[in-house]
Design an enzyme around this catalytic site. Structure first.
Site, mmCIF file in Angstrom:
data_model
loop_
_atom_site.group_PDB
_atom_site.id
_atom_site.type_symbol
_atom_site.label_atom_id
_atom_site.label_comp_id
_atom_site.label_asym_id
_atom_site.label_seq_id
_atom_site.Cartn_x
_atom_site.Cartn_y
_atom_site.Cartn_z
ATOM 1 N N LYS A 21 23.016 33.054 30.937
ATOM 2 C CA LYS A 21 22.430 31.580 31.323
ATOM 3 C C LYS A 21 22.588 30.656 30.192
ATOM 4 O O LYS A 21 22.225 30.717 28.830
ATOM 5 C CB LYS A 21 20.923 31.804 31.310
ATOM 6 C CG LYS A 21 20.251 30.587 31.994
ATOM 7 C CD LYS A 21 18.901 30.454 31.951
ATOM 8 C CE LYS A 21 18.222 29.572 30.824
ATOM 9 N NZ LYS A 21 18.623 28.277 31.013
ATOM 10 N N GLY A 81 17.721 29.519 20.368
ATOM 11 C CA GLY A 81 17.059 28.602 21.078
ATOM 12 C C GLY A 81 15.575 28.445 20.084
ATOM 13 O O GLY A 81 15.507 28.803 18.883
ATOM 14 N N SER A 82 14.521 27.829 20.677
ATOM 15 C CA SER A 82 13.552 27.595 19.673
ATOM 16 C C SER A 82 12.534 28.636 19.381
ATOM 17 O O SER A 82 12.471 29.949 20.188
ATOM 18 C CB SER A 82 12.526 26.651 20.560
ATOM 19 O OG SER A 82 12.147 27.204 21.591
ATOM 20 N N THR A 83 11.827 28.897 18.489
ATOM 21 C CA THR A 83 10.931 29.857 18.133
ATOM 22 C C THR A 83 9.717 30.235 19.211
ATOM 23 O O THR A 83 9.536 31.508 19.432
ATOM 24 C CB THR A 83 10.311 29.750 16.627
ATOM 25 O OG1 THR A 83 11.425 29.667 15.866
ATOM 26 C CG2 THR A 83 9.430 30.818 16.382
ATOM 27 N N LEU A 84 9.372 29.270 19.605
ATOM 28 C CA LEU A 84 8.429 29.478 20.737
ATOM 29 C C LEU A 84 8.984 30.075 22.113
ATOM 30 O O LEU A 84 8.334 31.071 22.450
ATOM 31 C CB LEU A 84 8.203 27.837 21.267
ATOM 32 C CG LEU A 84 6.989 27.613 22.326
ATOM 33 C CD1 LEU A 84 5.588 27.817 21.592
ATOM 34 C CD2 LEU A 84 7.109 26.436 23.071
ATOM 35 N N VAL A 85 10.075 29.811 22.522
ATOM 36 C CA VAL A 85 10.824 30.640 23.550
ATOM 37 C C VAL A 85 11.090 31.978 23.134
ATOM 38 O O VAL A 85 10.946 33.061 23.775
ATOM 39 C CB VAL A 85 11.793 29.621 24.325
ATOM 40 C CG1 VAL A 85 12.486 30.643 25.337
ATOM 41 C CG2 VAL A 85 11.633 28.510 24.765
ATOM 42 N N GLU A 87 18.002 34.093 17.666
ATOM 43 C CA GLU A 87 18.577 33.030 16.475
ATOM 44 C C GLU A 87 17.721 31.762 16.726
ATOM 45 O O GLU A 87 18.035 31.257 17.939
ATOM 46 C CB GLU A 87 19.919 32.718 16.895
ATOM 47 C CG GLU A 87 20.793 33.743 16.364
ATOM 48 C CD GLU A 87 22.176 33.142 16.247
ATOM 49 O OE1 GLU A 87 22.790 32.587 17.378
ATOM 50 O OE2 GLU A 87 22.848 33.272 15.122
ATOM 51 N N CYS A 111 20.180 23.976 14.277
ATOM 52 C CA CYS A 111 19.061 24.963 13.945
ATOM 53 C C CYS A 111 19.119 24.945 12.462
ATOM 54 O O CYS A 111 17.909 25.144 11.539
ATOM 55 C CB CYS A 111 19.387 26.321 14.294
ATOM 56 S SG CYS A 111 21.176 26.732 14.066
ATOM 57 N N GLU A 161 9.931 21.984 12.919
ATOM 58 C CA GLU A 161 11.606 21.624 13.034
ATOM 59 C C GLU A 161 11.236 20.200 14.004
ATOM 60 O O GLU A 161 10.832 20.413 14.803
ATOM 61 C CB GLU A 161 12.174 22.853 13.870
ATOM 62 C CG GLU A 161 13.739 22.468 13.992
ATOM 63 C CD GLU A 161 14.282 23.455 14.882
ATOM 64 O OE1 GLU A 161 13.431 23.913 15.804
ATOM 65 O OE2 GLU A 161 15.459 23.861 14.492
HETATM 66 P P1 NAD Z 1 14.843 25.893 23.968
HETATM 67 O O1 NAD Z 1 14.026 27.054 23.541
HETATM 68 O O2 NAD Z 1 13.822 25.043 24.616
HETATM 69 O O3 NAD Z 1 15.698 26.586 25.105
HETATM 70 C C1 NAD Z 1 16.679 27.412 24.843
HETATM 71 C C2 NAD Z 1 17.102 28.205 26.149
HETATM 72 O O4 NAD Z 1 15.846 29.116 26.543
HETATM 73 C C3 NAD Z 1 17.337 27.151 27.260
HETATM 74 O O5 NAD Z 1 18.568 27.841 28.081
HETATM 75 C C4 NAD Z 1 16.171 27.722 28.121
HETATM 76 O O6 NAD Z 1 16.266 27.538 29.608
HETATM 77 C C5 NAD Z 1 15.667 29.037 27.954
HETATM 78 N N1 NAD Z 1 14.122 29.200 28.331
HETATM 79 C C6 NAD Z 1 13.068 28.273 28.168
HETATM 80 N N2 NAD Z 1 11.951 29.116 28.663
HETATM 81 C C7 NAD Z 1 12.478 30.378 28.837
HETATM 82 C C8 NAD Z 1 11.528 31.361 29.045
HETATM 83 N N3 NAD Z 1 10.335 31.562 29.335
HETATM 84 N N4 NAD Z 1 12.319 32.648 29.056
HETATM 85 C C9 NAD Z 1 13.639 32.684 29.013
HETATM 86 N N5 NAD Z 1 14.352 31.550 28.573
HETATM 87 C C10 NAD Z 1 13.519 30.383 28.447
HETATM 88 O O7 NAD Z 1 15.853 25.662 22.825
HETATM 89 P P2 NAD Z 1 16.931 24.403 22.996
HETATM 90 O O8 NAD Z 1 16.033 22.977 22.933
HETATM 91 O O9 NAD Z 1 18.007 24.607 23.963
HETATM 92 O O10 NAD Z 1 17.613 24.214 21.444
HETATM 93 C C11 NAD Z 1 16.714 23.884 20.437
HETATM 94 C C12 NAD Z 1 16.613 25.022 19.549
HETATM 95 O O11 NAD Z 1 17.254 26.306 19.414
HETATM 96 C C13 NAD Z 1 15.960 24.564 18.045
HETATM 97 O O12 NAD Z 1 14.814 25.157 17.796
HETATM 98 C C14 NAD Z 1 17.010 25.280 17.290
HETATM 99 O O13 NAD Z 1 16.781 25.303 16.129
HETATM 100 C C15 NAD Z 1 17.545 26.453 17.992
HETATM 101 N N6 NAD Z 1 18.792 26.941 17.519
HETATM 102 C C16 NAD Z 1 19.051 27.974 16.573
HETATM 103 C C17 NAD Z 1 20.116 28.501 16.421
HETATM 104 C C18 NAD Z 1 20.630 29.581 15.647
HETATM 105 O O14 NAD Z 1 21.503 30.061 15.484
HETATM 106 N N7 NAD Z 1 19.201 30.049 14.766
HETATM 107 C C19 NAD Z 1 21.439 27.471 17.126
HETATM 108 C C20 NAD Z 1 21.011 26.591 17.883
HETATM 109 C C21 NAD Z 1 19.875 26.176 18.252
#
Ligand code: NAD
Length: 491
Positions: free
Chosen positions: A184, A237-241, A260, A294, A391
């Protein structure tokens, strides 16, 4: 039938056209979602993120994830996995790497259009093509009457929930090791991922080996994390998700996870650093990709002896950042990706002011239209403030004065994140000592944000689990099997 996206780029940095289908990519075909839904794209480049709808792509559902998993499972059993020798997989990946290279400008342009990122592109697929026939186990000397060895077998169907840049970081090792994928992309940037699907077909990747289901997190993302036939999920993505994904993995089939996640990375600059170099890299470290990184170096610790000189030069450099349409040749910083992200950043700036930190530079919007945020530097911030702890994911950082090594290591590690860090010093013993004491998955010394496909990337603490890139990433996509054979003399 899914719509086609056709677009003519006529920009100072890229002229060319693009044309591809915008359906879900399942079994090598572009198809509609089962509910015939669509996701609106609000490109940030051309329209400067004013919220206009530009095009749409098909929206998947949990049912589509299930269909994609069945297709991926069949492909794994018949036309990929252990059925295809590593060298053959390598050849297909080489072809894909070449096609990506040949279409790099178009892919970069789509990313700029969709995401607001300034024009640029990097791959790593060729690196993993080289690994496909070199994934080996060990033979183990246990007993003369026994033969013991290990095999590194593919896991099977793996799920990936990732933004586009990671498409390359994660798909390539998954395919090199023989897995099939259900992916996805971010709902904010689906276009470049779908364009890649056409290249995947062209490279000769068998149908069903890669399947892409655009959709929202609480539907498609949640279905991937909880699917009983997906045995591993990789998430960026985010730590929350990330927490939700870990929970879904635990509650479903205990699938393996790599996460990540976010960061609040410290950049430590000692009195004896090369000041101009430190300023240059600190600017790149904080403001690259409009701070939507990130590993952004968003807490800059500067030793007291050069604090004033650093702040003056850093401010000057930040003022030079040219903000505008990412397709313009003279632009360093594009708009933030969405209204939500823009509002979040402005909320953090407001909280910093309210908590008593001082806005040293920026703090406002640029222009009347579009989600452009001024490069923003806070000073006089206290460790417990939200702008120091959380962040922001925007062009906002804090500059903090420190006295000595012990003091700065304590402050730098005072965070629940641990993704990256940097040290600037001409004293290499000091730089290495501090690098070893910083709790982060990557530590840059006298540089920032340098990446290489051979070098692993990932987080300590709540910045993640597992490593992407390098040989380490291959471990995420294989199961180790130990085989013990009685040669015939052990009763
Ligand atoms: P996000 O966590 O909001 O979303 C990431 C993905 O998760 C999206 O595709 C979203 O649709 C999906 N998602 C949301 N709710 C979900 C659920 N309940 N179950 C499964 N998937 C779900 O993050 P974002 O806004 O896309 O990206 C920003 C974050 O990503 C920042 O915290 C950033 O630091 C982190 N990030 C980390 C790295 C790394 O390599 N460590 C790289 C890039 C971004």
């Amino acid at each position: 039938m899914p719509a086609r996206f056709e677009y003519e780029f006529d920009t100072p940095v890229y002229k060319g056209s693009t044309s591809f289908e915008t359906g879900l990519f399942i079994g090598g075909d572009f198809v509609d979602g089962s509910d015939l839904g669509t996701i609106e794209c609000h490109p940030t480049g051309k329209y400067l993120a004013t919220g206009k709808v530009f095009t749409s792509v098909s929206e998947g559902t949990a049912k589509d994830v299930d269909i994609a998993v069945q297709v991926a499972q069949k492909a794994y059993e018949t036309s990929w996995g252990l059925n295809v020798p590593g060298l053959e997989r390598a050849n297909i990946l080489w072809k894909l790497a070449q096609l990506m290279e040949a279409n790099a400008q178009e892919l970069a342009a789509l990313e700029s259009l969709d995401n607001g990122k300034t024009f640029g592109w990097a791959s790593g697929t060729d690196y993993y093509a080289g690994w496909a026939d070199k994934v080996t186990g060990q033979t183990l000397e246990t007993d003369e009457r026994m033969l013991a060895y290990t095999r590194h077998e593919p896991i099977g169907v793996v799920g990936q929930i990732i933004p586009f840049m990671m498409f390359v970081w994660k798909i390539a090792p998954a395919l090199a090791t023989g897995n099939t994928v259900v992916l996805k992309p971010s709902e904010f940037t689906p276009l470049s991922a779908l364009r890649m699907c056409a290249l995947i077909n062209e490279a000769g990747v068998p149908p069903g080996v890669v399947n892409v289901v655009p959709g929202y997190g609480d539907t498609v993302g949640a279905a991937i994390s909880a699917h009983p036939k997906i045995e591993k999920v990789a998430f960026t993505g985010s730590t929350l998700v990330g927490r939700k994904i870990m929970e879904a993995a635990a509650k479903s089939n205990l699938k393996k996870i790599t996460l990540e996640l976010g960061g609040k990375s410290p950049n430590v600059i000692f009195d004896d650093a090369d000041l101009d170099q430190a300023v240059k890299w600190a600017t790149h470290g904080l403001f690259w990709n409009h701070g939507q990184a990130c590993c952004a170096g968003s807490r800059i610790f500067v030793q007291a002896g050069i604090y004033d000189a650093f702040l003056a030069k850093f401010t000057e450099k930040a003022r030079e950042i040219r903000i505008g349409d990412p397709f313009s040749a003279n632009v360093d910083q594009g708009p933030q990706i969405s209204q939500i992200q823009y509002d979040r950043i402005m909320g953090y700036i407001e909280s910093g002011r309210r908590d008593g930190a001082k806005v040293h530079l920026g703090g406002g919007r640029v222009g009347g239209e579009g989600f452009f945020v001024e490069p923003t530097i806070f000073v006089d911030a206290k460790p417990e403030m939200k702008i120091v702890q959380e962040e922001i994911f925007g062009p906002v950082g804090v500059v903090v004065k420190f006295e000595n090594e012990e003091d700065v290591i304590r402050q730098a590690n005072d965070t629940f994140y641990g993704l990256a860090a940097a040290v600037f010093s001409k004293d290499i013993s000091r730089a290495i000592t501090v690098a070893h004491k910083l709790k982060a998955g990557t530590v840059w010394v006298n540089c920032y944000n340098t990446f290489h496909p051979a070098v692993p990337f990932g987080g300590f603490k709540q910045s993640g689990i597992g490593r992407e890139l390098g040989q380490y990433a291959l471990d995420n996509y294989t199961n180790v099997k130990a085989v013990q054979v009685n040669i015939g003399t052990r009763l």
